[in-house]
Design a protein around this motif. Structure first.
Motif, PDB file in Angstrom:
ATOM      1  N   LEU A 228       0.852  -1.354   0.010  1.00 39.47           N
ATOM      2  CA  LEU A 228       0.036  -0.098   0.015  1.00 39.47           C
ATOM      3  C   LEU A 228       0.935   1.405   0.035  1.00 39.47           C
ATOM      4  CD1 LEU A 228      -2.604   1.603   0.250  1.00 39.47           C
ATOM      5  CD2 LEU A 228      -2.449   1.169   2.667  1.00 39.47           C
ATOM      6  N   ALA A 229       1.939   1.159   0.874  1.00 45.11           N
ATOM      7  CA  ALA A 229       2.729   2.592   0.989  1.00 45.11           C
ATOM      8  C   ALA A 229       3.607   2.742  -0.461  1.00 45.11           C
ATOM      9  CB  ALA A 229       3.894   2.217   2.065  1.00 45.11           C
ATOM     10  N   GLU A 230       4.035   1.491  -1.079  1.00 45.00           N
ATOM     11  CA  GLU A 230       4.415   1.574  -2.349  1.00 45.00           C
ATOM     12  C   GLU A 230       3.896   2.375  -3.443  1.00 45.00           C
ATOM     13  OE1 GLU A 230       8.021  -1.876  -1.676  1.00 45.00           O
ATOM     14  OE2 GLU A 230       6.004  -2.237  -2.661  1.00 45.00           O
ATOM     15  N   SER A 231       2.350   1.910  -3.545  1.00 42.32           N
ATOM     16  CA  SER A 231       1.608   2.191  -4.470  1.00 42.32           C
ATOM     17  C   SER A 231       1.389   3.898  -4.302  1.00 42.32           C
ATOM     18  CB  SER A 231       0.133   1.470  -4.396  1.00 42.32           C
ATOM     19  OG  SER A 231       0.162   0.219  -4.773  1.00 42.32           O
ATOM     20  N   VAL A 232       1.147   4.131  -3.037  1.00 38.02           N
ATOM     21  CA  VAL A 232       0.862   5.796  -2.737  1.00 38.02           C
ATOM     22  C   VAL A 232       2.086   6.432  -3.198  1.00 38.02           C
ATOM     23  CG1 VAL A 232       0.626   7.323  -0.973  1.00 38.02           C
ATOM     24  CG2 VAL A 232      -0.776   5.249  -0.826  1.00 38.02           C
ATOM     25  N   ALA A 233       3.279   6.070  -2.908  1.00 38.45           N
ATOM     26  CA  ALA A 233       4.752   6.460  -3.450  1.00 38.45           C
ATOM     27  C   ALA A 233       4.650   6.616  -4.821  1.00 38.45           C
ATOM     28  CB  ALA A 233       5.626   5.954  -2.519  1.00 38.45           C
ATOM     29  N   LEU A 234       4.245   5.467  -5.446  1.00 39.28           N
ATOM     30  CA  LEU A 234       4.607   5.612  -6.927  1.00 39.28           C
ATOM     31  C   LEU A 234       3.587   6.658  -7.724  1.00 39.28           C
ATOM     32  CD1 LEU A 234       5.332   4.490  -9.483  1.00 39.28           C
ATOM     33  CD2 LEU A 234       3.846   2.406  -9.327  1.00 39.28           C
ATOM     34  N   GLY A 235       2.296   6.505  -7.196  1.00 39.82           N
ATOM     35  CA  GLY A 235       1.528   7.644  -7.652  1.00 39.82           C
ATOM     36  C   GLY A 235       1.909   9.013  -7.138  1.00 39.82           C
ATOM     37  N   ALA A 236       2.499   9.443  -6.310  1.00 41.13           N
ATOM     38  CA  ALA A 236       2.935  10.584  -5.840  1.00 41.13           C
ATOM     39  C   ALA A 236       4.144  10.839  -6.629  1.00 41.13           C
ATOM     40  CB  ALA A 236       3.435  10.645  -4.438  1.00 41.13           C
ATOM     41  N   ALA A 237       5.213  10.035  -6.831  1.00 42.21           N
ATOM     42  CA  ALA A 237       6.428  10.248  -7.654  1.00 42.21           C
ATOM     43  C   ALA A 237       5.822  10.518  -9.181  1.00 42.21           C
ATOM     44  CB  ALA A 237       7.316   9.208  -7.501  1.00 42.21           C
ATOM     45  N   GLY A 239       3.125  11.837 -10.190  1.00 37.98           N
ATOM     46  CA  GLY A 239       2.460  13.186 -10.773  1.00 37.98           C
ATOM     47  C   GLY A 239       0.999  12.570 -10.728  1.00 37.98           C
ATOM     48  N   VAL A 240       0.632  11.222 -10.459  1.00 37.93           N
ATOM     49  CA  VAL A 240      -0.807  10.943 -10.857  1.00 37.93           C
ATOM     50  C   VAL A 240      -1.989  11.596  -9.796  1.00 37.93           C
ATOM     51  CG1 VAL A 240      -2.233   8.925 -10.958  1.00 37.93           C
ATOM     52  CG2 VAL A 240       0.123   8.828 -11.504  1.00 37.93           C
ATOM     53  N   PRO A 241      -2.579  12.135 -10.257  1.00 39.01           N
ATOM     54  CA  PRO A 241      -3.733  12.872  -9.117  1.00 39.01           C
ATOM     55  C   PRO A 241      -4.613  12.038  -8.319  1.00 39.01           C
ATOM     56  CG  PRO A 241      -4.048  13.798 -11.544  1.00 39.01           C
ATOM     57  CD  PRO A 241      -3.075  12.535 -11.578  1.00 39.01           C
ATOM     58  N   ALA A 242      -4.727  10.656  -8.771  1.00 40.78           N
ATOM     59  CA  ALA A 242      -5.538   9.618  -7.888  1.00 40.78           C
ATOM     60  C   ALA A 242      -5.149   8.188  -8.236  1.00 40.78           C
ATOM     61  CB  ALA A 242      -7.167   9.803  -8.207  1.00 40.78           C
ATOM     62  N   VAL A 243      -5.199   7.674  -7.187  1.00 35.08           N
ATOM     63  CA  VAL A 243      -4.679   5.908  -7.185  1.00 35.08           C
ATOM     64  C   VAL A 243      -6.045   5.352  -6.549  1.00 35.08           C
ATOM     65  CG1 VAL A 243      -3.299   4.368  -5.980  1.00 35.08           C
ATOM     66  CG2 VAL A 243      -2.232   6.412  -6.946  1.00 35.08           C
ATOM     67  N   VAL A 244      -6.160   4.220  -7.481  1.00 36.13           N
ATOM     68  CA  VAL A 244      -7.302   3.238  -6.752  1.00 36.13           C
ATOM     69  C   VAL A 244      -6.557   1.932  -6.083  1.00 36.13           C
ATOM     70  CG1 VAL A 244      -9.261   1.820  -7.363  1.00 36.13           C
ATOM     71  CG2 VAL A 244      -9.029   4.244  -8.311  1.00 36.13           C
ATOM     72  N   ALA A 245      -6.633   1.656  -5.186  1.00 31.79           N
ATOM     73  CA  ALA A 245      -5.981   0.668  -4.521  1.00 31.79           C
ATOM     74  C   ALA A 245      -6.825  -0.618  -4.799  1.00 31.79           C
ATOM     75  CB  ALA A 245      -5.834   0.822  -2.903  1.00 31.79           C
ATOM     76  N   ALA A 266      -7.233   8.817   4.404  1.00 30.22           N
ATOM     77  CA  ALA A 266      -7.636  10.139   4.956  1.00 30.22           C
ATOM     78  C   ALA A 266      -6.394  10.944   5.303  1.00 30.22           C
ATOM     79  CB  ALA A 266      -8.175   9.599   6.380  1.00 30.22           C
ATOM     80  N   THR A 267      -5.163  10.321   5.055  1.00 34.30           N
ATOM     81  CA  THR A 267      -4.129  11.119   5.308  1.00 34.30           C
ATOM     82  C   THR A 267      -3.163  11.238   4.273  1.00 34.30           C
ATOM     83  OG1 THR A 267      -2.768   9.323   6.425  1.00 34.30           O
ATOM     84  CG2 THR A 267      -4.087  10.696   7.862  1.00 34.30           C
ATOM     85  N   ALA A 268      -3.548  11.019   2.964  1.00 31.09           N
ATOM     86  CA  ALA A 268      -2.575  10.627   1.924  1.00 31.09           C
ATOM     87  C   ALA A 268      -1.985  11.858   1.342  1.00 31.09           C
ATOM     88  CB  ALA A 268      -3.182   9.925   0.505  1.00 31.09           C
ATOM     89  N   GLY A 269      -2.492  13.011   1.805  1.00 31.47           N
ATOM     90  CA  GLY A 269      -1.937  14.354   1.294  1.00 31.47           C
ATOM     91  C   GLY A 269      -2.678  14.793  -0.372  1.00 31.47           C
ATOM     92  N   PRO A 270      -1.805  15.209  -1.003  1.00 29.69           N
ATOM     93  CA  PRO A 270      -2.503  15.814  -2.286  1.00 29.69           C
ATOM     94  C   PRO A 270      -2.796  14.760  -3.030  1.00 29.69           C
ATOM     95  CG  PRO A 270      -0.265  16.162  -2.279  1.00 29.69           C
ATOM     96  CD  PRO A 270      -0.475  15.982  -0.982  1.00 29.69           C
TER      97      PRO A 270
END
Length: 288
Positions: A228-237, A239-245, A266-270
């Motif tokens: 889960l953390a890696e998916s969020v990190a990949l999306g952020a790196a 520049g993807v606006p939204a990630v569906v887990a 709830a805490t994923a930031g932008p």
């Protein structure tokens, strides 16, 4: 400019929702595991559908019997008209003969986008000839049906693997429909250059697995995925606006806790993090 994204509470069973095409943009429906339906007023694209019990039959009586934690949200008939099916690789929960063969028989004009490295297996599992397959390797683009453009990207299901001809065994796909760009990573772990490749595709939304991996599962022949953390990190790196887990909640030995996904959302930031759910749909509309 990113597409507008709306979360819509499910109104009725999935078969009924699939019978009502969106007025604009595309609707995104989860089938469980890595499976999704992308639907516009003109086209229906299905990705990695696993709607059977093929794996339960295969592994009956084993240490991991692959009993479903959730039923399929729809059957083959309930999918309605389907224009294109994409399989990211040949593992059965992504290229399921119990789903693909009935689909191929029901829709004689249906075409299947598959990795070139999986050509022979795809013909066997779909029960079709090669002329119904759209064979892609990473970096290649095709428009198999009018209005739907597919670009293949690398994926590393524990590792970047190629066949004897140098074709990638695991792929992700960028799907472009109605001015919206959806990226499905396929099964993958992090690899060098991954974020840059996804950023270059400029998706409006990324569908990423979150079930993770372990040495024990790999030793038992079960390759892993992003955490889960890696998916969020990949999306952020990227520049993807939204990630569906997704890729959770189907098999009890290889899943993720939905509460963990919701807590991080709830805490994923932008970055907007959404958990794939069968009781809600996503609607993406291109901005003018």
């Amino acid at each position: 400019m990113p597409a507008d994204l709306a979360v819509v509470a499910a109104a009725g069973p999935l078969a009924a929702r699939l019978a009502r095409p969106p007025a604009a943009g595309i609707a995104l429906h989860w089938l469980g595991q890595a499976g999704f339906v992308l639907r516009s007023a003109r086209r229906t694209v299905v990705i990695d559908p696993y709607l059977s019990d093929s794996l339960a039959e295969k592994y009956r009586g084993s240490a991991r019997p692959h009993i479903r934690m959730m039923p399929p949200p729809v059957d083959i008939a309930g999918l309605g008209a389907v224009d294109l099916v994409l399989s990211t690789h040949q593992h059965t929960d992504h290229m399921d003969p119990g789903t693909l063969r009935p689909l191929a028989a029901r829709h004689p004009d249906l075409r299947f986008v598959v990795p070139r490295a999986a050509r022979a297996e795809a013909m066997t599992r779909t029960g079709t000839l090669e002329d119904r397959l759209v064979l892609l390797d990473a970096g290649e683009t095709a428009e198999p049906v009018a209005g739907v453009r597919i670009t293949a990207a690398r994926a590393a299901h524990e590792a970047l693997e190629r066949d004897a001809d140098g074709c990638h065994r695991f792929l992700g796909y960028l799907i472009e429909m109605e001015g919206v760009r959806v990226f499905h990573s396929g099964d993958t772990v992090p690899f060098e250059g991954q974020a840059e490749e996804v950023r270059a595709l400029a998706p409006d939304i990324a569908l990423l697995p979150v079930n993770g991996r372990s040495a024990g599962l790999l030793a038992a022949g079960v390759p892993g995925n992003l955490t889960l953390a890696e998916s969020v990190a990949l999306g952020a790196a990227a520049g993807v606006p939204a990630v569906v887990a997704h890729h959770y909640g189907l098999f009890d030995f290889n899943t993720a806790d939905p509460a963990d996904i919701d807590a991080l959302a709830a805490t994923a930031g932008p970055l907007r993090l959404l958990r794939a759910r069968t009781d809600r749909d996503l609607v993406l509309t291109a901005r003018p």
